[in-house]
Design a protein around this motif. Structure first.
Motif, PDB file in Angstrom:
ATOM      1  N   UNK A 249      -2.415 -18.309   7.455  1.00 44.51           N
ATOM      2  CA  UNK A 249      -2.315 -17.928   8.865  1.00 44.51           C
ATOM      3  C   UNK A 249      -3.415 -16.948   9.244  1.00 44.51           C
ATOM      4  N   UNK A 250      -3.696 -16.006   8.332  1.00 43.10           N
ATOM      5  CA  UNK A 250      -4.770 -15.041   8.601  1.00 43.10           C
ATOM      6  C   UNK A 250      -6.107 -15.754   8.750  1.00 43.10           C
ATOM      7  N   UNK A 251      -6.307 -16.800   7.963  1.00 40.83           N
ATOM      8  CA  UNK A 251      -7.541 -17.570   8.059  1.00 40.83           C
ATOM      9  C   UNK A 251      -7.691 -18.282   9.386  1.00 40.83           C
ATOM     10  N   UNK A 252      -6.546 -18.551  10.052  1.00 37.64           N
ATOM     11  CA  UNK A 252      -6.578 -19.206  11.360  1.00 37.64           C
ATOM     12  C   UNK A 252      -6.441 -18.207  12.510  1.00 37.64           C
ATOM     13  N   UNK A 253      -6.624 -16.923  12.199  1.00 39.58           N
ATOM     14  CA  UNK A 253      -6.614 -15.908  13.246  1.00 39.58           C
ATOM     15  C   UNK A 253      -5.272 -15.268  13.500  1.00 39.58           C
ATOM     16  N   UNK A 254      -4.228 -15.678  12.790  1.00 35.92           N
ATOM     17  CA  UNK A 254      -2.894 -15.075  12.957  1.00 35.92           C
ATOM     18  C   UNK A 254      -2.712 -14.103  11.791  1.00 35.92           C
ATOM     19  N   UNK A 255      -3.328 -12.952  11.911  1.00 38.97           N
ATOM     20  CA  UNK A 255      -3.394 -12.016  10.789  1.00 38.97           C
ATOM     21  C   UNK A 255      -2.283 -10.976  10.800  1.00 38.97           C
ATOM     22  N   UNK A 256      -1.416 -11.006  11.817  1.00 38.67           N
ATOM     23  CA  UNK A 256      -0.356 -10.011  11.935  1.00 38.67           C
ATOM     24  C   UNK A 256       0.512  -9.873  10.691  1.00 38.67           C
ATOM     25  N   UNK A 257       1.118 -10.972  10.193  1.00 41.54           N
ATOM     26  CA  UNK A 257       1.976 -10.859   8.997  1.00 41.54           C
ATOM     27  C   UNK A 257       1.243 -10.273   7.789  1.00 41.54           C
ATOM     28  N   UNK A 258       0.000 -10.712   7.563  1.00 40.55           N
ATOM     29  CA  UNK A 258      -0.755 -10.210   6.420  1.00 40.55           C
ATOM     30  C   UNK A 258      -1.051  -8.727   6.573  1.00 40.55           C
ATOM     31  N   UNK A 259      -1.407  -8.292   7.787  1.00 40.56           N
ATOM     32  CA  UNK A 259      -1.710  -6.884   8.021  1.00 40.56           C
ATOM     33  C   UNK A 259      -0.469  -6.018   7.840  1.00 40.56           C
ATOM     34  N   UNK A 260       0.672  -6.498   8.351  1.00 37.80           N
ATOM     35  CA  UNK A 260       1.915  -5.725   8.221  1.00 37.80           C
ATOM     36  C   UNK A 260       2.274  -5.539   6.746  1.00 37.80           C
ATOM     37  N   UNK A 261       2.238  -6.639   5.992  1.00 41.69           N
ATOM     38  CA  UNK A 261       2.568  -6.567   4.561  1.00 41.69           C
ATOM     39  C   UNK A 261       1.589  -5.644   3.835  1.00 41.69           C
ATOM     40  N   UNK A 262       0.308  -5.777   4.147  1.00 45.46           N
ATOM     41  CA  UNK A 262      -0.717  -4.956   3.496  1.00 45.46           C
ATOM     42  C   UNK A 262      -0.524  -3.482   3.820  1.00 45.46           C
ATOM     43  N   UNK A 263      -0.253  -3.153   5.102  1.00 41.00           N
ATOM     44  CA  UNK A 263      -0.086  -1.758   5.493  1.00 41.00           C
ATOM     45  C   UNK A 263       1.129  -1.131   4.818  1.00 41.00           C
ATOM     46  N   UNK A 264       2.224  -1.877   4.746  1.00 41.21           N
ATOM     47  CA  UNK A 264       3.424  -1.355   4.082  1.00 41.21           C
ATOM     48  C   UNK A 264       3.158  -1.155   2.589  1.00 41.21           C
ATOM     49  N   UNK A 265       2.460  -2.113   1.976  1.00 42.27           N
ATOM     50  CA  UNK A 265       2.149  -2.017   0.552  1.00 42.27           C
ATOM     51  C   UNK A 265       1.262  -0.814   0.262  1.00 42.27           C
ATOM     52  N   UNK A 266       0.260  -0.596   1.103  1.00 45.30           N
ATOM     53  CA  UNK A 266      -0.651   0.546   0.913  1.00 45.30           C
ATOM     54  C   UNK A 266       0.103   1.864   1.099  1.00 45.30           C
ATOM     55  N   UNK A 267       0.995   1.907   2.103  1.00 47.86           N
ATOM     56  CA  UNK A 267       1.778   3.123   2.333  1.00 47.86           C
ATOM     57  C   UNK A 267       2.700   3.419   1.152  1.00 47.86           C
ATOM     58  N   UNK A 268       3.341   2.384   0.631  1.00 46.82           N
ATOM     59  CA  UNK A 268       4.227   2.562  -0.527  1.00 46.82           C
ATOM     60  C   UNK A 268       3.438   3.008  -1.746  1.00 46.82           C
ATOM     61  N   UNK A 269       2.248   2.436  -1.931  1.00 45.21           N
ATOM     62  CA  UNK A 269       1.396   2.820  -3.062  1.00 45.21           C
ATOM     63  C   UNK A 269       0.946   4.265  -2.934  1.00 45.21           C
ATOM     64  N   UNK A 270       0.642   4.690  -1.703  1.00 47.92           N
ATOM     65  CA  UNK A 270       0.231   6.069  -1.478  1.00 47.92           C
ATOM     66  C   UNK A 270       1.345   7.064  -1.768  1.00 47.92           C
ATOM     67  N   UNK A 271       2.603   6.623  -1.561  1.00 47.42           N
ATOM     68  CA  UNK A 271       3.747   7.496  -1.832  1.00 47.42           C
ATOM     69  C   UNK A 271       3.992   7.665  -3.327  1.00 47.42           C
ATOM     70  N   UNK A 272       3.484   6.731  -4.129  1.00 47.32           N
ATOM     71  CA  UNK A 272       3.656   6.803  -5.585  1.00 47.32           C
ATOM     72  C   UNK A 272       2.305   6.594  -6.272  1.00 47.32           C
TER      73      UNK A 272
END
Length: 311
Positions: A249-272
């Motif tokens: 979906x991100x490859x077709x311009x619908x990058x919202x789901x990928x960005x949300x998952x990535x941002x949450x993952x980065x935030x969780x990683x930063x917490x630990x």
């Protein structure tokens, strides 16, 4: 004549150097592509053992061999030529095809989860199925080869993306090397896992306290390991399928789901920060798994509804 012979030898030497350089390029590219596809390879190794349960010990390796041959057919006869052709003439269609495969993985994984939570045990039916071991073996092999086709397609697509700017000869050689190496690695590991209880039994009968202790531990522990691998394999289908969809979906311009998952993952990683890499991977897999489970469940219940209407 001497000058002609010398020229010929020079040509041979030049071709040899060119071949050596090409082999080095193939080796380096194949190694890079294999490392990049390592995540899918691990998922493939986790998914496959569930197809080899319930068989007599003497049938386990033959079943794995049948699945491995099916995997080689998938990679060399189906995916390699099709991948090269699509890369050359219709590169844009590779992602949609992978996404369809991802939807199938989501559906198959979600169906297993739904079946596990909603299935009422029918002992007589289960006994009848197990009694017809030939039919069960064919069904398991066919299911494993279908799943392998999707996972192998992603592996081959990842490998192809690493050499998209190379000649078609280099691309074909890299895909062939990756296909062979990954098939040997995956099904070698699967065979080792499946036969680990037999290895344990052998060790338990050998003289020596340490050997017997290790053997008994393997014999007692492997059923639990196989159960865990079955769960992990089902989860892998769902998160790999979901990941393919999200990335597509991100490859077709619908990058919202990928960005949300990535941002949450980065935030969780930063917490630990003490385990940031592992945490980011786990959260990313969970996010893809949620997407995969939702999509797979929709497909499973939709097919069930359509099937019910026909009756």
């Amino acid at each position: 004549m001497p000058s002609g012979l010398a020229a010929l030898l020079d040509d041979v030497a030049a071709l040899t150097r060119l071949a050596a350089t090409s082999l080095d390029d193939v080796g380096a590219a194949a190694s890079k592509a294999g490392v990049k596809a390592a995540g899918v390879v691990v998922d493939d190794a986790a998914v496959t053992p569930q197809y080899v349960t319930d068989f007599k010990p003497e049938r386990e390796l033959p079943v794995i061999w049948r699945i491995a041959k099916g995997s080689m057919f998938n990679k060399f006869i189906i995916l390699l030529p099709i991948g090269l052709a699509l890369s050359a003439f219709l590169p844009w269609i590779i992602t949609p095809i992978l996404m369809l495969g991802g939807l199938y993985l989501c559906f198959e994984g979600a169906e297993k989860v739904i079946h596990a939570f909603g299935h009422k045990t029918d002992t007589k039916a289960d006994i009848a199925q197990v009694q017809d071991m030939f039919a069960l073996e064919n069904e398991r092999v066919a299911g494993a080869v279908r799943t392998d086709l999707i996972l192998s397609a992603e592996i081959m697509a990842i490998a192809l993306s690493e050499v998209a700017d190379r000649t078609i000869v280099i691309q074909g050689a890299v895909l062939a090397v990756v296909a062979l190496a990954i098939t040997i690695a995956v099904y070698g590991v699967v065979a080792l896992i499946v036969k680990m209880d037999d290895i344990g039994l052998y060790l338990a009968k050998r003289p020596g306290g340490a050997s017997q202790t290790l053997g008994r531990g393997l014999v007692l522990g492997m059923p639990k390991v196989m159960t865990a691998l079955s769960v992990i394999g089902t989860a892998a289908m769902i998160w790999v399928g979901g990941g393919i969809i999200v990335h597509g979906l991100a490859g077709f311009g619908i990058a919202g789901p990928e960005h949300v998952i990535h941002d949450i993952a980065v935030a969780a990683a930063g917490a630990m920060p003490f385990a940031s890499g592992v945490v980011e991977w786990v959260v990313t897999a969970l996010g893809a798994g949620i997407v995969g489970m939702v999509l797979g469940s929709v497909i499973a219940f939709g097919l069930k509804a359509v099937s019910g209407k026909k009756h």
